[in-house]
Design a protein around this motif. Sequence first.
Motif, PDB file in Angstrom:
ATOM      1  N   GLN B 347       0.801  -1.235   0.000  1.00 13.63           N
ATOM      2  CA  GLN B 347       0.000   0.000   0.000  1.00 13.63           C
ATOM      3  C   GLN B 347       0.832   1.283   0.000  1.00 13.63           C
ATOM      4  N   CYS B 348       2.164   1.193   0.004  1.00 11.71           N
ATOM      5  CA  CYS B 348       2.949   2.397   0.279  1.00 11.71           C
ATOM      6  C   CYS B 348       3.350   3.135  -1.000  1.00 11.71           C
ATOM      7  N   ALA B 349       2.357   3.774  -1.624  1.00 12.45           N
ATOM      8  CA  ALA B 349       2.596   4.462  -2.896  1.00 12.45           C
ATOM      9  C   ALA B 349       3.565   5.627  -2.726  1.00 12.45           C
ATOM     10  N   ARG B 378       9.448  -0.676  -6.973  1.00  8.99           N
ATOM     11  CA  ARG B 378       8.284  -1.472  -6.565  1.00  8.99           C
ATOM     12  C   ARG B 378       8.439  -1.865  -5.104  1.00  8.99           C
ATOM     13  N   GLU B 379       7.286  -2.007  -4.468  1.00  9.33           N
ATOM     14  CA  GLU B 379       7.280  -2.444  -3.075  1.00  9.33           C
ATOM     15  C   GLU B 379       7.096  -3.954  -3.070  1.00  9.33           C
ATOM     16  N   GLU B 380       8.064  -4.663  -2.522  1.00 13.15           N
ATOM     17  CA  GLU B 380       8.041  -6.128  -2.608  1.00 13.15           C
ATOM     18  C   GLU B 380       7.318  -6.771  -1.429  1.00 13.15           C
ATOM     19  N   ARG B 381       7.419  -6.157  -0.266  1.00 12.28           N
ATOM     20  CA  ARG B 381       6.719  -6.647   0.925  1.00 12.28           C
ATOM     21  C   ARG B 381       6.214  -5.429   1.673  1.00 12.28           C
ATOM     22  N   CYS B 382       5.107  -5.618   2.411  1.00 10.03           N
ATOM     23  CA  CYS B 382       4.516  -4.435   3.059  1.00 10.03           C
ATOM     24  C   CYS B 382       3.939  -4.796   4.426  1.00 10.03           C
ATOM     25  N   VAL B 383       4.155  -3.913   5.359  1.00  8.09           N
ATOM     26  CA  VAL B 383       3.591  -4.053   6.703  1.00  8.09           C
ATOM     27  C   VAL B 383       2.067  -4.195   6.632  1.00  8.09           C
ATOM     28  N   SER B 389       8.272  -5.657   7.798  1.00  8.09           N
ATOM     29  CA  SER B 389       8.695  -4.344   7.301  1.00  8.09           C
ATOM     30  C   SER B 389       8.282  -4.223   5.838  1.00  8.09           C
ATOM     31  N   CYS B 390       8.295  -2.984   5.338  1.00 10.34           N
ATOM     32  CA  CYS B 390       8.070  -2.741   3.913  1.00 10.34           C
ATOM     33  C   CYS B 390       9.436  -2.735   3.222  1.00 10.34           C
ATOM     34  N   ASN B 391       9.495  -3.342   2.050  1.00  8.27           N
ATOM     35  CA  ASN B 391      10.764  -3.417   1.339  1.00  8.27           C
ATOM     36  C   ASN B 391      10.589  -2.906  -0.085  1.00  8.27           C
TER      37      ASN B 391
HETATM   38 ZN   LIG Z   1       4.378  -0.764   2.795  1.00  6.95          ZN
END
Ligand SMILES: [Zn+2]
Lengths: 89, 398
Positions: B347-349, B378-383, B389-391
């Motif tokens: 979700q972390c645009a 690109r965000e690969e993983r997200c809280v 963590s977000c990556n």
């Molecule tokens: Zn995120």
Amino acid sequence: MRREKVPACVHPETYKYFLDRDAVIPTWQRLAARWGEPRHNTSFRTMEIAAPRFTLRSTVLGNPITVLRRRECTADDVAELHALLGYRE
Amino acid sequence: MAIDSDLAARLAMQYEPATYRRRIAGHDVIIHCHHYNARLQRTIEGARGIDGKGIIVGAAETVFADQLARALRPDDDEARRWAVAELLYRHLGFGRIDLSQVGAGIVTADSSHFVEGWLAGLGESADNVCSFTEGYVQGAVYAVTGAAVRVREVECMARGAERCRFEVDRGERPPVTPNRKEPPIPAPREPGAGWLRSPHVDEQAIIDAVVGMPMVGDDAGLIPAFSVYLANMPADFYNRICIGFVEAMRGLGRDKTAIRLLVSDAEHCGMNTFRGIMHSPEWDGLIAPMVRDRADALHAIIAISNALGWGDWHVTAHTPRSLALESRYGYEAVGYREFRGLAAAPQCAMLTGVAAGVMELVYGEGTVEERYGTFSAREERCVSCGEASCNFAVEQVE
Ligand SMILES: [Zn+2]
Ligand SMILES: [Zn+2]
């Protein structure tokens, strides 16, 4: 002295004014006499004078001076500032 | 109005070093600049087929009704309540509103963060642009009097008016939506590990300096710092408008486009804001002496963004053509969990776009437009999906 445009700022007409070395102290004295003594920010090592129509900000070395105009700033305001800075277009 | 010590205490900022969060009157606030805020508004209001303006007005109304309620005290009389509403707006950096004639249905503003952002980045507007202020005033009327009203801007400085002017309509309307959400997920307790640092860049000195800056509105309610106008925006506002925008666009089958637009705004923001910052006297005074190469500049920028509350994020891998970042407590991911629970996709645009924008700024050449799109993130993983963590992975586009 010369000035350089600074991009992407609070006002499209934002410039850094590069003073001649021996003009730095007398220029800040003239600015302080007109708009008050500069305030120092010790953690950023900057100083600034907040005038009604613009903010004058530099590192503690006093040079160059970034002039952040407010939107209400007029040609007369700029002319007065340029006279104090000793800048001619 | 003079700010007495009681009011100053109500609006004092509390800083949480473990997550870099700033809290004012019970709300986590995130510092972004006028470029980003105006651009985000244009994206949401400019999308066809949805009520983007309604999303912005509604979010501002809900969030500021809540924040103001937390800033008010039971023994405040009505004059003092209005004064707090004017002061909070100015204090957060949104400009200066005059609520003295609100009883007669008139509100004016002679200084505006959003108008500054619009004029600086997007040019004169054909429409009034102060949707945010409409929502703020609706929230203020609700917090002060309990009445749900509609506020409409009838004149705007973005269209050349001397001041923005709003009319308050007290006709029937549904009650203000409460700012309902789940409690935040816990912040990480363990110190992070495996992050890259530059030996030249004193990240803590940068963070301490930024956190020590008085980030409050001046007489005009503006915060000119780093050569941009900053504002303290409640994280709930950003999360409400971005989640609301994506969900409204999903109704048209266009949610992927919505996310792409939000990433793009942040990518521009990453370049514009930090380009302004890198030309500022603050950068010259504190940061430039630490910067020997482009990688140092990148580490300094990430430190500043942490101090602005963007996401507790850190570099895990870095070359001139690629960047990997880990964020432990980004406001987008944490906010999604509060408002919607677990997400099916990252979700972390904002952080995704900024990650690309920062690489374009540090390693690109030419104008902002020439640099735009030369890195992809690109965000690969997200809280928000339940990860720790977000990556983010950024690569140069071949
Ligand atoms: Zn995120
Ligand atoms: Zn306006």
